[in-house]
Scaffold this motif. Structure first.
Motif, PDB file in Angstrom:
ATOM      1  N   GLN A 174       2.642  22.502 -17.507  1.00 49.69           N
ATOM      2  CA  GLN A 174       3.708  22.600 -16.569  1.00 49.69           C
ATOM      3  C   GLN A 174       4.189  21.278 -15.865  1.00 49.69           C
ATOM      4  OE1 GLN A 174       2.462  25.647 -13.864  1.00 49.69           O
ATOM      5  NE2 GLN A 174       3.240  27.140 -14.976  1.00 49.69           N
TER       6      GLN A 174
ATOM      7  N   ARG B  36      11.170  16.290 -16.370  1.00 58.15           N
ATOM      8  CA  ARG B  36      12.196  16.532 -15.827  1.00 58.15           C
ATOM      9  C   ARG B  36      12.635  15.667 -14.592  1.00 58.15           C
ATOM     10  NH1 ARG B  36      11.799  22.368 -13.799  1.00 58.15           N
ATOM     11  NH2 ARG B  36       9.943  22.384 -14.938  1.00 58.15           N
ATOM     12  N   LEU B  37      11.704  15.512 -13.973  1.00 60.83           N
ATOM     13  CA  LEU B  37      11.572  14.512 -12.663  1.00 60.83           C
ATOM     14  C   LEU B  37      12.261  13.013 -13.443  1.00 60.83           C
ATOM     15  CD1 LEU B  37      11.230  13.860  -9.777  1.00 60.83           C
ATOM     16  CD2 LEU B  37       8.952  13.346 -10.320  1.00 60.83           C
TER      17      LEU B  37
ATOM     18  N   GLU C 255       5.952  18.979 -18.176  1.00 56.18           N
ATOM     19  CA  GLU C 255       7.512  19.378 -18.324  1.00 56.18           C
ATOM     20  C   GLU C 255       7.935  18.994 -16.856  1.00 56.18           C
ATOM     21  OE1 GLU C 255       8.478  23.813 -18.499  1.00 56.18           O
ATOM     22  OE2 GLU C 255       7.041  23.877 -20.278  1.00 56.18           O
ATOM     23  N   GLN C 256       7.515  19.247 -15.931  1.00 55.85           N
ATOM     24  CA  GLN C 256       8.091  18.651 -14.472  1.00 55.85           C
ATOM     25  C   GLN C 256       7.932  17.297 -14.512  1.00 55.85           C
ATOM     26  OE1 GLN C 256       5.742  20.600 -11.588  1.00 55.85           O
ATOM     27  NE2 GLN C 256       6.629  22.905 -12.153  1.00 55.85           N
TER      28      GLN C 256
END
Length: 147
Positions: A33, A40-41, A36-37
């Motif tokens: 996670q 995305r950031l 992924e974050q």
């Protein structure tokens, strides 16, 4: 022996000293996670940077265009002012002489500005001393590492 302990809702080590499989699975999921974050950031930050650069480029283009128009108008204004100076001196001297004096003054100012500009360009195009110092430092480091 060590018993199963729960700290903050997390399962602790078992009596054999190995981590609890549930905890490993949740830790792996958390790492996934976070990955992924983070991606995305990064993508969101890149998109924001692109949008900001586009906006700044647009504003810069408009600003440059306005400056070009202002400089064009300034060039015409200087011409009109020089003509007014010629006519002004023409009330005291003959018109041809006043035009000659104003033209000579403009030529003198142009020569002085060009000479100063050439001197500044010569100073700006010489190799900075810091480059030689950096090369010397690198050579010294390489020599020191070779020993």
């Amino acid at each position: 022996m060590i018993e199963d302990a729960k700290v903050d809702g997390q399962a602790g080590p078992t009596t054999s000293g190995t981590p609890d499989p549930d905890r490993q699975a949740s830790l792996g999921r958390l790492v996934e996670q976070i990955s992924e974050q983070a991606s995305r950031l990064v993508r969101a930050e890149i998109a924001l940077a692109k949008a900001e650069l586009t906006e700044k480029a647009t504003k810069s283009g408009i600003g440059i265009g306005l400056l070009v128009v202002a400089l064009l108008i300034l060039a015409y204004a200087v011409g009109v002012l020089l003509l007014a100076a010629v006519y002004g001196l023409g009330t005291v001297w003959p018109l041809w002489l006043s035009a000659l004096v104003i033209g000579g003054f403009m030529l003198l100012v142009t020569i002085v500005l060009a000479l100063v500009g050439v001197q500044l360009l010569k100073k700006a195009t010489t190799k900075p001393e810091s480059i030689d110092r950096v090369r010397d430092d690198i050579a010294s480091i390489k020599e020191g590492m070779g020993r």
